[in-house]
Every structure is written in C-alpha cells, then in structure tokens.
Design a protein around this motif. Structure first.
Motif, short mmCIF file in Angstrom:
data_model
loop_
_atom_site.label_atom_id
_atom_site.label_comp_id
_atom_site.label_asym_id
_atom_site.label_seq_id
_atom_site.Cartn_x
_atom_site.Cartn_y
_atom_site.Cartn_z
N SER A 87 1.05 -1.13 0.21
CA SER A 87 -0.15 -0.08 -0.23
C SER A 87 0.97 1.27 -0.10
O SER A 87 2.25 1.21 0.27
N ARG A 88 0.24 2.47 -0.45
CA ARG A 88 1.14 3.58 -0.12
C ARG A 88 1.05 3.86 1.29
O ARG A 88 0.70 3.67 2.16
N ILE A 89 2.49 4.65 1.57
CA ILE A 89 3.22 4.90 2.74
C ILE A 89 2.97 6.53 2.90
O ILE A 89 3.46 6.84 2.09
N TYR A 90 2.45 6.75 3.82
CA TYR A 90 2.15 8.14 4.35
C TYR A 90 3.34 8.56 5.33
O TYR A 90 3.14 8.22 6.45
N ILE A 91 3.88 9.69 5.17
CA ILE A 91 4.70 10.27 6.03
C ILE A 91 4.04 10.84 7.44
O ILE A 91 4.66 11.13 8.34
N ASP A 92 2.82 11.06 6.96
CA ASP A 92 2.04 11.57 8.36
C ASP A 92 1.17 10.91 8.99
O ASP A 92 0.23 11.19 9.50
N SER A 93 1.32 9.36 8.91
CA SER A 93 0.30 8.33 9.38
C SER A 93 0.46 8.76 10.78
O SER A 93 1.33 8.72 11.33
N VAL A 94 -0.89 8.58 11.29
CA VAL A 94 -1.17 8.58 12.81
C VAL A 94 -2.15 7.28 13.26
O VAL A 94 -2.53 7.32 14.47
N GLY A 95 -2.07 6.48 12.18
CA GLY A 95 -3.01 5.35 12.79
C GLY A 95 -2.92 4.32 11.64
O GLY A 95 -2.52 4.33 10.79
N ILE A 96 -3.62 3.13 11.98
CA ILE A 96 -3.68 1.93 11.18
C ILE A 96 -5.10 1.45 10.89
O ILE A 96 -6.00 1.70 11.71
N SER A 97 -5.31 0.79 9.64
CA SER A 97 -6.35 0.29 9.11
C SER A 97 -6.09 -0.96 8.11
O SER A 97 -5.28 -0.88 7.44
N GLN A 98 -6.79 -2.07 8.59
CA GLN A 98 -6.89 -3.08 7.43
C GLN A 98 -8.51 -3.79 7.58
O GLN A 98 -8.64 -4.31 8.50
N TYR A 99 -8.80 -4.06 6.21
CA TYR A 99 -10.07 -4.72 6.07
C TYR A 99 -9.98 -4.56 4.73
O TYR A 99 -9.68 -4.02 3.76
N ALA A 100 -10.88 -5.74 4.08
CA ALA A 100 -11.06 -5.82 2.55
C ALA A 100 -12.04 -4.65 2.21
O ALA A 100 -12.72 -3.92 3.02
N ILE A 101 -11.88 -4.38 0.98
CA ILE A 101 -12.85 -3.40 0.31
C ILE A 101 -14.21 -4.14 0.40
O ILE A 101 -14.22 -5.03 -0.63
N ASP A 102 -15.09 -3.76 1.19
CA ASP A 102 -16.31 -4.68 1.22
C ASP A 102 -17.61 -3.78 1.15
O ASP A 102 -17.96 -2.81 1.81
N PHE A 103 -18.39 -4.05 0.03
CA PHE A 103 -19.52 -3.15 -0.26
C PHE A 103 -20.82 -3.73 0.12
O PHE A 103 -20.88 -5.08 0.22
N LEU A 112 4.63 19.68 4.56
CA LEU A 112 5.06 18.34 3.89
C LEU A 112 5.32 18.63 2.41
O LEU A 112 4.67 19.41 1.76
N PRO A 113 6.01 17.90 1.80
CA PRO A 113 6.59 16.81 2.10
C PRO A 113 8.08 16.84 2.87
O PRO A 113 9.00 16.13 3.28
N SER A 114 8.34 18.26 3.28
CA SER A 114 9.52 18.54 4.25
C SER A 114 9.49 17.86 5.71
O SER A 114 8.34 17.53 5.95
N ILE A 115 10.43 17.65 6.29
CA ILE A 115 10.58 17.13 7.60
C ILE A 115 9.42 18.07 8.66
O ILE A 115 9.75 19.56 8.54
N GLU A 116 8.57 17.71 9.34
CA GLU A 116 7.92 18.48 10.23
C GLU A 116 8.17 17.85 11.73
O GLU A 116 7.81 16.88 12.04
N PRO A 117 9.05 18.37 12.45
CA PRO A 117 9.45 18.02 13.59
C PRO A 117 8.49 17.52 14.56
O PRO A 117 8.66 16.68 15.55
N ARG A 118 7.52 18.48 14.74
CA ARG A 118 6.26 18.31 15.58
C ARG A 118 5.45 17.05 15.32
O ARG A 118 5.06 16.57 15.99
N LEU A 119 5.43 16.90 13.98
CA LEU A 119 4.64 15.57 13.45
C LEU A 119 5.47 14.48 13.94
O LEU A 119 4.66 13.48 14.45
N ILE A 120 6.81 14.45 13.94
CA ILE A 120 7.38 13.60 14.33
C ILE A 120 7.30 13.05 15.80
O ILE A 120 7.28 11.61 16.30
N ALA A 121 7.36 14.21 16.45
CA ALA A 121 7.03 14.06 18.10
C ALA A 121 5.43 13.54 18.27
O ALA A 121 5.46 12.87 19.15
#
Length: 692
Positions: A541-557, A653-662
């Motif tokens: 999957s695409r990797i996000y530099i600003d990720s703050v959580g996770i999710s996984q499930y099938a695409i289910d309609f 973004l996409p520059s480094i965001e020190p507070r985001l890293i914290a």
C-alpha cells in the motif's frame, strides 16, 4: 460553574438534567449568519476538547484525551457510548486475519478484547463464524464505560458526558477559520410520557433537533465554549481569543459538524479517475451510499412462539433472501453468522459449509444481513444522508434550520424492513435469491425487546442504525493532491488492475493508473515513457509520511439499489459498484485525511475522514474507528499542549515536520501504532497480509 459526575449519568437508566441555573449566555451565531437560540442557553459548558458523537471513534478519542489530562465534552444522540459495538448493535468484531493473528491493534482496542475474554471466560461467547469475537452489545457498553472511568482517573482528566444530545448550531469566527462555540439540544421524556428508547429513532429524530419542547420531548439548550482557565470571566467575548485553544472533533456517524460548518465534502460515488478506476460513474453520484442497518437480537426458544405479521411486511417481502449459493441458503447459516451468545456445549452441528457448536434454547443471534435488514436506498428520492444541495433545499443550512441532515422517512423504512426481516426469518417462505424458494418457517424464536434486552430498547431494534458511510471530507490541497487530499482505491487495493475491465478504460486514464501503481519505478515510467504493459504493479500500500494510525479490512461493499424504493420487486444492486470489492493491503491513516479545509480547530474521526467511496468501504470497521479515534484524541491533546493548530503539523509536507514526528512518537509510546510491522517502501512482500 457547577460540575457533575459524568459516570453516574452513564449508568443511569433514564437521564435527568441536573437543576442548574442558567448561566449568563454568550449567544452563538451559526456560520455566516445571525441566528441564535430562541432563549438563553440552560447550561454553558467549557471544554478543551468537544467530541461530537459518542460512537466508537468518539469513545476512543475521549479515552486518549482523558489519559492526557484533558477536559472532554462528549455528546451522543443515544444514551450508550461505543457506536458499532453498542448502540448500533454490530457486536461482532470485523478484523483482518493476519492483523488478528499478531494482535496488532491500538492498545485500547486490545484491552477491550481482553475484557470481553475476561467477562465471558472466552473471546467468542456467541460461537459465531463471521468473527473471532461476537458478544452482547449491553456488555460492550459496560466495558467501555469502565474504560472511560479508568482513563479519567489515570490521566486526571474530566469527561463531561451528554447523552441524548445533538448538535444544532455552530459559532464560527468572522474569518470562517475557527469554531468558537456550539449549541446543542439535550432531550428527555416530556412529563407523563414513556422513557426514551421506547419507540424507534425515526419517531423522535427531527423533534430531537428542534429547540421547542414537544408533547414527547422536553429540551435543554446547551452551549459549549472553549475552556477559559485563568481568563477574566467578565470578558463578554472571549471566544475569538480562546477558539484556537480548544479542538472540536467530529466523530458523528454521518458527518454532522462538517455539514454544519459547510467544509468541502463528498458523499456517495466518486467520479472515475486513475486513483479510483473502479467507480461505475464518470461524474459521481452523491445519493448512492452504502446500505445501513438496524440490527436486532433474536433468541432460540424451546417451544414455538406467536409470530404476528407486521402490517408493512408485504411491502418488503420481495427483498428478503438468504444467499444465492444453495449451500448457504438455510436458516442455521444465518443464525450462527453473528450469534452473540451461545450456552456452552460439546454438541456440534452443520451451518452451511461450517461445523459449529450447536445452538440451543437460549442462543442469541444478532442480525445484520445484506438481503435482510440492510436498507440500501440510492436515489435522490430515498437517500438517507442528505447531500449539500438537499440540505440547502430543505432549509437545513439556514439559521437554526438544522434537523440532523437525514431523511426521516428513510429511517422509518429501514426500521420497518428490519422488523419485517425478523418475521421473514421465523415465518416466511419466499426467497429473493433462489428460485424456487426452499425457505421454511422457524417459529421457535422470539425477538428480544425491553430495556434489559441486548439492544436496550422496548422495540428491539438497535438504538441507532449501523452506518457504513456518511459524508466524507475533502482534505486540504497538498503535494500531489492539488484538489484536496483523499485516500483512494489504488492506495491499498490488492486488485489485479490488468483485468479486462481496466484495460478497457480510456487510454490516458489507463496509462495514468499504471503510473500511479508503479511504486518506486514511477519516476522512471514518467521519464522513459514505459507503456502500462511493461510496468510492474507495486505489491504494497501507499506509505504516508504523516500516518497517525492503522487500518486493514477488505474493500467490502453493501451497494445501493438501482431503483427506488430499494425493496421494489425485482430490484437489483447498482451495477458496477462492487468492481473494487476484494482484498487489500494493510493501510495507514494519514493526518491529512483528518483535517478539513478552512476550519482550523476541527479534526475528523470515524468514517468521515477523507476517503473515496471505495476506500471508505474498507476504512469503516471497529479497529479502524478505534485507531482514528486514538489519533484524534492524541493529536488534539498534543496541539493544545504546543499551542498550535492541527494543520500546522502537516503544512510543510513533504518537508520534515519535527512536531509531526514528535506526535507520531507519542502515539507509538502510548501503544497506538502508525504503521504495520515491516512497513517500508522497499518491502514488497505484503501479500501474506491479505485480510481473507
């Protein structure tokens, strides 16, 4: 101001407002207009974080914020916290196989699972086959209340809990960038009338959103404002100064705050693009949302029970059916699907293709079935979540005009189709999915009703429908997203995009699709003009530099139906909606998906984050809601501590965001992961994470 114990209220069978004297009002204005309540607010409440919606994402938001020592106000239209797990009755955990094997979940979600195990002595007290854990909604409510209590004690935070409460109006700053306050309405039974939860939601929904008392409901007007600790209380207009020092979190099921704030959002089908190539429409369709469901619980009995036919049953009978596969077209398969309580037994029985512990008198099943109690409107004549145009036409965006943003007639029909489905299960002989029908009656069952029933209602239906999709924000423009950020189908789908359907897309769209799928080779594909047939599809999957959580499930309609009304004889699902249906890679929750345009002190949790229609079909299950709520609660606390606004964590973004890293480090330290194990642009072996 007078304080009160929120947890005494959580446990009360019937909520009574404390007799508080009206405080000096600061009249609020709706966005861009001069609207104000018909009388002074009955109570003014200060918050550091206002959480609108006490569902699963809202509960998780509150837990993390309380652990951080914050003062949290939380409103909820029902009297139960927990949403999917409780008031919506879907107490069967939707989980991806590999994620469950590793127990790779947010800490609160893992703790909840452990408490289910402790309460019953087993993780799956229902012996259901759809999940590793099916249980009673009432028990989930009790566990979540305990978790909120403990979070407040541990973090020295304070929860101000407002059940039976809906948002009515917002006060937005003159420059339209900050929510300065909110007006809410809390309802209780009018004198001499039955307790709430006696009648289904549709009977009181619009009434609950009106300021005036009615024959059924008494109303209290609440005013929420930013905490003004240390400020002179005589200041007549403190909001402008303090509005940037509180955070509002929209954790409602349908995106109530984003509709009232009128930030950019979408609903229904997205236009077909290279990022969402499976959409069946080139222009989009705001009325075709996923189906929603009033769940109910039914119990097996020793003797046949009276089964009176509801007067509306003939209207919905043509819709009901088991499964088009004859092996699965039988009662026990459906009964055990989401069986939420089963007396311990050593006896086994067949249920379709499964061999499971046998049901017996006392076994309880929660029903949530596509061709049963799913209600799937899809036209502008019957859609549940009103579009922006419909809100304007009905006056709900006018001063004081908000009535909840839903079509009440659709709610009523969904309630009827659910009650009719129960009758079909126990007495019906038709089957819309098989010809000829082999359906047999099963009268040895009863619908569980009453305040002590699993759903906690006199009528037996869930207190609120299970919502799979509401309004979805469009995030702010950012690098690669000039029209606004959104999570899309191609970001995490495992689909084979070389199938004939995709090869028949317009040439340029197909070329752009494969450029997007090239992963690390994208630059090379663009520069060298490599044709699609030579591009190797990325296997992650695409990797996000600003990720703050996770999710996984099938695409289910659970697609909308083609014609109106949904139960029309011979009606079919909207063709093409299921094109993206299938497995997906483990995915992330980028902070950009939680930050709306324009309003700077608003975060979005739950199912209203910035996703496409296809992505929303996967970003909607229990563990996702917990993760995005944990991200919202932690982010809100973090920005208050740093005296910044959420967008300032991602605006470079996409520059480094020190507070985001914290922030990400704080989430990880608190047991709330932002990436799955082995997440790397160089790790291409992700297929063992397939959810099914």
């Amino acid at each position: 101001m007078v304080e009160f114990s929120p947890f005494l209220l959580l446990r009360a069978a019937r909520f009574n407002l404390l007799g508080l004297a009206a405080l000096a009002p600061i009249l609020l204005q709706a966005p861009g207009n001069g609207a104000s309540p018909p009388r002074s607010p009955d109570q003014t409440v200060e918050c550091e974080i206002l959480v609108v919606g006490g569902g699963l994402a809202g509960t998780s938001t509150a837990i993390e914020a309380l652990r951080a020592g914050r003062t949290v106000c939380m409103t909820e239209i029902t009297d139960w916290v927990g949403g999917q797990l409780t008031s919506q009755g879907t107490s069967a955990l939707d989980e991806a196989r590999r994620q469950r094997q590793l127990l790779f979940f947010p800490r609160g979600y893992k703790e909840f699972r452990q408490r289910i195990q402790q309460k019953y002595g087993r993780l799956n007290p229902g012996d259901c086959w759809v999940s590793a854990s099916c249980f009673l909604p009432r028990d989930a409510q009790q566990i979540l209340v305990e978790m909120l209590e403990e979070a407040a004690r541990e973090g020295k935070g304070q929860l101000k809990w407002f059940p039976f409460t809906v948002i009515k109006d917002l006060s937005v700053s003159a420059d339209k960038t900050l929510i300065e306050g909110a007006i809410a309405i809390q309802h209780s039974p009018a004198p001499g009338t039955p307790p709430l939860n006696t009648e289904p939601l549709s009977h009181i929904f619009e009434d609950a959103h009106r300021y005036e008392n009615s024959a059924r409901l008494s109303k209290q007007i609440l005013q929420f404002i930013p905490a003004r600790e240390g400020e002179q209380r005589s200041d007549p207009h403190p909001e402008a100064k303090w509005a940037s020092r509180w955070i509002v979190v929209d954790a409602s099921e349908n995106g109530d705050v984003i509709a009232l704030a009128d930030v950019p959002y979408r609903s229904g089908l997205d236009p077909r693009t290279y990022r969402n190539p499976s959409s069946p429409t080139e222009t989009g369709d705001p009325y075709c949302l996923q189906g929603y469901t009033y769940t109910f619980a039914m119990e097996r009995t020793q003797e046949p029970q009276p089964q009176p036919m509801p007067p509306f049953y003939p209207q919905y009978e043509p819709y009901y059916g088991y499964d088009e596969d004859p092996e699965r077209a039988e009662f026990e398969y459906v009964f055990t699907y989401r069986r939420i309580w089963n007396p311990p037994t050593d006896l086994m029985e067949r249920a379709g293709p499964f061999t499971l512990p046998a049901s017996s008198p006392g076994s309880i099943s929660m029903q949530n079935w596509t061709w049963g109690n799913d209600y799937r409107p899809g036209t502008d004549r019957d859609n549940l979540v009103l579009s922006r145009g419909q809100l304007q036409q009905t006056g709900q965006l006018a001063p004081g005009g908000w009535l909840g943003g839903l079509r009440t007639e659709s709610l009523k029909n969904a309630e009827e189709i659910a009650l009719g489905y129960y009758y079909w299960l126990v007495a019906g002989t038709t089957d819309s999915q098989l010809t000829p029908s082999q359906k047999k009656p099963h009268p040895n069952h009863r619908l569980l009703t009453g305040f002590d029933s699993p759903m906690g209602t006199i009528h037996g239906l869930s207190k609120y429908p299970y919502i799979r999709e509401g309004r979805r924000i469009i995030g702010r423009p950012s690098s690669g997203y000039p029209d606004g950020f959104s999570i899309s189908e191609t970001d995490f789908s495992m689909a084979d995009f070389r199938e004939d359907y995709y090869q028949n897309l317009p040439e340029q769209l197909y070329k752009n699709l494969w450029t997007d799928l090239a992963g690390l080779e994208t630059y090379k594909v663009i520069i060298e003009g490599i044709p699609p047939e030579q591009v190797k599809q990325r296997t992650r999957s695409r990797i996000y530099i600003d990720s703050v959580g996770i999710s996984q499930y099938a695409i289910d309609f659970h697609p909308c139906m083609l014609e109106s009304p949904p139960e029309k004889p011979g009606n079919i699902e909207r063709p093409g909606v299921r094109q993206a249906h299938g497995p997906s890679y483990p995915a992330q929750i980028p902070l950009r998906a939680m930050i709306p345009q324009r309003i700077n002190n608003l975060l979005v949790a739950g199912k209203s984050i910035a996703t496409s229609y296809s992505a929303a079909a996967a970003y909607r299950v229990h563990s996702f809601e917990w993760s995005v709520g944990a991200a919202a609660g932690t982010t809100a606390s973090f920005v208050l501590e740093k005296e910044i606004l959420p967008y300032q964590l991602i605006d470079q973004l996409p520059s480094i965001e020190p507070r985001l890293i914290a922030l990400q480090q704080r989430l990880a330290a608190n047991g709330n992961p932002t990436a799955f194990p082995g997440t790397s642009i160089f790790n291409l072996d992700w297929r063992n994470w397939a959810p099914w």
